[in-house]
Design a protein around this motif. Structure first.
Motif, PDB file in Angstrom:
ATOM      1  N   VAL A  17       6.765  -2.299  21.279  1.00  0.00           N
ATOM      2  CA  VAL A  17       5.821  -1.215  21.012  1.00  0.00           C
ATOM      3  C   VAL A  17       6.342   0.089  21.618  1.00  0.00           C
ATOM      4  O   VAL A  17       6.353   1.140  20.969  1.00  0.00           O
ATOM      5  CB  VAL A  17       4.424  -1.543  21.580  1.00  0.00           C
ATOM      6  CG1 VAL A  17       3.479  -0.353  21.426  1.00  0.00           C
ATOM      7  CG2 VAL A  17       3.839  -2.767  20.885  1.00  0.00           C
ATOM      8  N   ALA A  18       6.795   0.020  22.866  1.00  0.00           N
ATOM      9  CA  ALA A  18       7.312   1.210  23.550  1.00  0.00           C
ATOM     10  C   ALA A  18       8.538   1.766  22.828  1.00  0.00           C
ATOM     11  O   ALA A  18       8.659   2.981  22.621  1.00  0.00           O
ATOM     12  CB  ALA A  18       7.654   0.875  24.998  1.00  0.00           C
ATOM     13  N   GLU A  23      11.279   5.676  19.163  1.00  0.00           N
ATOM     14  CA  GLU A  23      12.047   5.884  17.925  1.00  0.00           C
ATOM     15  C   GLU A  23      11.336   6.871  17.005  1.00  0.00           C
ATOM     16  O   GLU A  23      11.968   7.749  16.403  1.00  0.00           O
ATOM     17  CB  GLU A  23      12.255   4.556  17.209  1.00  0.00           C
ATOM     18  CG  GLU A  23      13.166   4.649  15.999  1.00  0.00           C
ATOM     19  CD  GLU A  23      13.510   3.287  15.431  1.00  0.00           C
ATOM     20  OE1 GLU A  23      14.628   3.121  14.924  1.00  0.00           O
ATOM     21  OE2 GLU A  23      12.651   2.382  15.500  1.00  0.00           O
ATOM     22  N   ASP A  24      10.006   6.750  16.916  1.00  0.00           N
ATOM     23  CA  ASP A  24       9.231   7.683  16.093  1.00  0.00           C
ATOM     24  C   ASP A  24       9.332   9.110  16.616  1.00  0.00           C
ATOM     25  O   ASP A  24       9.157  10.075  15.852  1.00  0.00           O
ATOM     26  CB  ASP A  24       7.757   7.257  16.050  1.00  0.00           C
ATOM     27  CG  ASP A  24       7.544   5.977  15.252  1.00  0.00           C
ATOM     28  OD1 ASP A  24       8.445   5.606  14.480  1.00  0.00           O
ATOM     29  OD2 ASP A  24       6.477   5.352  15.417  1.00  0.00           O
ATOM     30  N   LEU A  25       9.606   9.256  17.910  1.00  0.00           N
ATOM     31  CA  LEU A  25       9.689  10.574  18.525  1.00  0.00           C
ATOM     32  C   LEU A  25      11.123  11.113  18.561  1.00  0.00           C
ATOM     33  O   LEU A  25      11.405  12.091  19.230  1.00  0.00           O
ATOM     34  CB  LEU A  25       9.119  10.518  19.949  1.00  0.00           C
ATOM     35  CG  LEU A  25       7.618  10.216  20.026  1.00  0.00           C
ATOM     36  CD1 LEU A  25       7.196  10.003  21.475  1.00  0.00           C
ATOM     37  CD2 LEU A  25       6.805  11.352  19.404  1.00  0.00           C
ATOM     38  N   LYS A  55      18.952  11.971  23.082  1.00  0.00           N
ATOM     39  CA  LYS A  55      17.864  11.139  23.580  1.00  0.00           C
ATOM     40  C   LYS A  55      18.087   9.712  23.077  1.00  0.00           C
ATOM     41  O   LYS A  55      18.082   9.461  21.878  1.00  0.00           O
ATOM     42  CB  LYS A  55      16.509  11.667  23.090  1.00  0.00           C
ATOM     43  CG  LYS A  55      16.181  13.077  23.566  1.00  0.00           C
ATOM     44  CD  LYS A  55      14.751  13.462  23.240  1.00  0.00           C
ATOM     45  CE  LYS A  55      14.491  13.457  21.746  1.00  0.00           C
ATOM     46  NZ  LYS A  55      13.111  13.884  21.430  1.00  0.00           N
ATOM     47  N   VAL A  56      18.254   8.793  24.024  1.00  0.00           N
ATOM     48  CA  VAL A  56      18.506   7.393  23.680  1.00  0.00           C
ATOM     49  C   VAL A  56      17.544   6.511  24.465  1.00  0.00           C
ATOM     50  O   VAL A  56      17.256   6.768  25.637  1.00  0.00           O
ATOM     51  CB  VAL A  56      19.966   6.993  24.006  1.00  0.00           C
ATOM     52  CG1 VAL A  56      20.185   5.504  23.806  1.00  0.00           C
ATOM     53  CG2 VAL A  56      20.939   7.792  23.138  1.00  0.00           C
ATOM     54  N   ALA A  57      17.031   5.470  23.814  1.00  0.00           N
ATOM     55  CA  ALA A  57      16.192   4.473  24.479  1.00  0.00           C
ATOM     56  C   ALA A  57      16.751   3.095  24.161  1.00  0.00           C
ATOM     57  O   ALA A  57      17.079   2.807  23.006  1.00  0.00           O
ATOM     58  CB  ALA A  57      14.745   4.578  24.015  1.00  0.00           C
ATOM     59  N   GLU A 156       2.615  10.115  25.872  1.00  0.00           N
ATOM     60  CA  GLU A 156       2.138  11.223  26.693  1.00  0.00           C
ATOM     61  C   GLU A 156       2.796  11.267  28.078  1.00  0.00           C
ATOM     62  O   GLU A 156       3.093  12.348  28.590  1.00  0.00           O
ATOM     63  CB  GLU A 156       0.623  11.125  26.861  1.00  0.00           C
ATOM     64  CG  GLU A 156      -0.139  11.285  25.537  1.00  0.00           C
ATOM     65  CD  GLU A 156      -1.610  10.999  25.693  1.00  0.00           C
ATOM     66  OE1 GLU A 156      -2.062  10.821  26.849  1.00  0.00           O
ATOM     67  OE2 GLU A 156      -2.317  10.939  24.671  1.00  0.00           O
ATOM     68  N   ARG A 157       3.015  10.094  28.670  1.00  0.00           N
ATOM     69  CA  ARG A 157       3.510  10.116  30.042  1.00  0.00           C
ATOM     70  C   ARG A 157       5.022  10.015  30.134  1.00  0.00           C
ATOM     71  O   ARG A 157       5.625  10.566  31.067  1.00  0.00           O
ATOM     72  CB  ARG A 157       2.876   8.970  30.844  1.00  0.00           C
ATOM     73  CG  ARG A 157       3.115   9.183  32.334  1.00  0.00           C
ATOM     74  CD  ARG A 157       2.276   8.388  33.229  1.00  0.00           C
ATOM     75  NE  ARG A 157       2.457   8.874  34.589  1.00  0.00           N
ATOM     76  CZ  ARG A 157       2.331   8.127  35.670  1.00  0.00           C
ATOM     77  NH1 ARG A 157       1.998   6.864  35.573  1.00  0.00           N
ATOM     78  NH2 ARG A 157       2.512   8.649  36.868  1.00  0.00           N
ATOM     79  N   VAL A 158       5.660   9.334  29.193  1.00  0.00           N
ATOM     80  CA  VAL A 158       7.102   9.141  29.263  1.00  0.00           C
ATOM     81  C   VAL A 158       7.833  10.150  28.378  1.00  0.00           C
ATOM     82  O   VAL A 158       8.599  10.984  28.859  1.00  0.00           O
ATOM     83  CB  VAL A 158       7.487   7.699  28.874  1.00  0.00           C
ATOM     84  CG1 VAL A 158       8.998   7.515  28.943  1.00  0.00           C
ATOM     85  CG2 VAL A 158       6.786   6.697  29.787  1.00  0.00           C
ATOM     86  N   ALA A 159       7.587  10.075  27.064  1.00  0.00           N
ATOM     87  CA  ALA A 159       8.358  10.900  26.130  1.00  0.00           C
ATOM     88  C   ALA A 159       8.086  12.392  26.306  1.00  0.00           C
ATOM     89  O   ALA A 159       9.000  13.213  26.216  1.00  0.00           O
ATOM     90  CB  ALA A 159       8.057  10.470  24.702  1.00  0.00           C
TER      91      ALA A 159
END
Length: 294
Positions: A17-18, A23-25, A55-57, A156-159
């Motif tokens: 989910v995270a 990815e959507d952002l 930006k990589v996750a 809201e808090r991470v991205a």
């Protein structure tokens, strides 16, 4: 600034989910990356000026070798030395909730085998991921968090976080449900007058006007508010000087419905005069957790 977010945690806690939110952002996302390939990934994507992505996750979980998980911290240090901003987000969930989620989805745990139970597989995973847990910049407990709430938290808090600023969250909770695992500071407000014992207020919360009025009428409540704010104003700048990414302040009462909710809102409102980005979360007022996938 080049930014790398590592998403880890227990299977079933919501890692996919995270990653989907990131990815959507606009993040370049890879799930289940072997730790041994982390250096190669950053060289190919973040270190390459022509890659088009800053930006990589990545998802790193217990399917990695234990030896590789043990050296993750060293690899992160090397990447930071290259000027890459790295954060590790760890998702946690209690055993009973994980058992329920796996029962509902009928998915197989990645460490499950024919010789052990699901609970034993979860216990092995906790032990295997212990070195990763210790590296976490932010821990989110998804035990009572829905898919939608987790998406909002990551968004809201991470991205959306300014990487040059400390992200502060003030959360209320109930001691009867246990301490939040992500708390850096915990304030106990169970000594304050309890609206629960007023039958007309019992089903209301610290967000309702009648409960707010009840608590505002007591000098001891205002004294507690002043003490917490004074402490925060004195010590939060020290965390900012350490270049910390996240700080969570938890305020608890017995059930997490009245006093802690009221105090979390009051403290956040006061501190927003100094930092407008402060977030507030109420653990016991959330809608509850639906199935979250690996």
């Amino acid at each position: 600034m080049k930014r790398l977010i590592i998403v880890s945690g227990l299977s079933g806690s919501g890692k996919s989910v995270a990653l989907n939110v990131l990815e959507d952002l606009g993040y370049f996302c890879i799930d289940n990356l072997p730790v041994s390939l982390l250096d190669h990934l950053t060289a190919d994507v973040l270190a390459d000026p022509h890659s088009g992505s800053e930006k990589v996750a990545i998802g790193i979980d217990a399917r990695n070798k234990s030896a590789d998980l043990n050296i993750l911290g060293e690899q992160m240090s090397r990447l930071r030395a290259r000027g890459i901003h790295i954060e590790l987000l760890y998702l946690a969930t209690n055993d009973d909730v994980l058992l329920k989620r796996y029962g509902e989805t009928r998915r197989k745990h990645p460490l499950a085998d024919d010789d052990s139970s699901l609970r034993e597989a979860i216990a092995r995973e906790r032990v295997k991921l212990a070195p990763v847990t210790n590296l976490a910049d932010l821990i989110i407990d998804t035990s009572r968090t829905s898919v939608y709430e987790l998406r909002d938290l990551v968004r809201e808090r991470v991205a959306a976080r300014d990487v040059h600023k400390l992200s502060i969250q003030i959360e209320s909770f109930g001691y009867k449900h246990g301490l939040p695992p992500d708390a850096d500071y915990v304030f106990d407000v169970r000594c304050l007058p309890n609206p629960y014992w007023d039958a007309s207020l019992r089903r209301q919360t610290g967000l309702d006007a009648a409960v707010i009025q009840f608590l505002s009428d007591h000098e001891i409540v205002e004294a507690m508010h002043t003490s917490i704010v004074t402490f925060c104003k004195q010590w939060l700048p020290q965390f900012e000087n350490l270049s910390r990414s996240y700080l969570t302040i938890a305020i608890g009462c017995t059930g997490g419905q009245h006093r802690s909710v009221y105090m979390a809102e009051r403290v956040a409102a006061t501190l927003r005069a100094y930092d407008t980005g402060i977030k507030v979360r109420h653990h016991e007022l959330m809608s509850g957790a639906g199935p979250l996938y690996t």
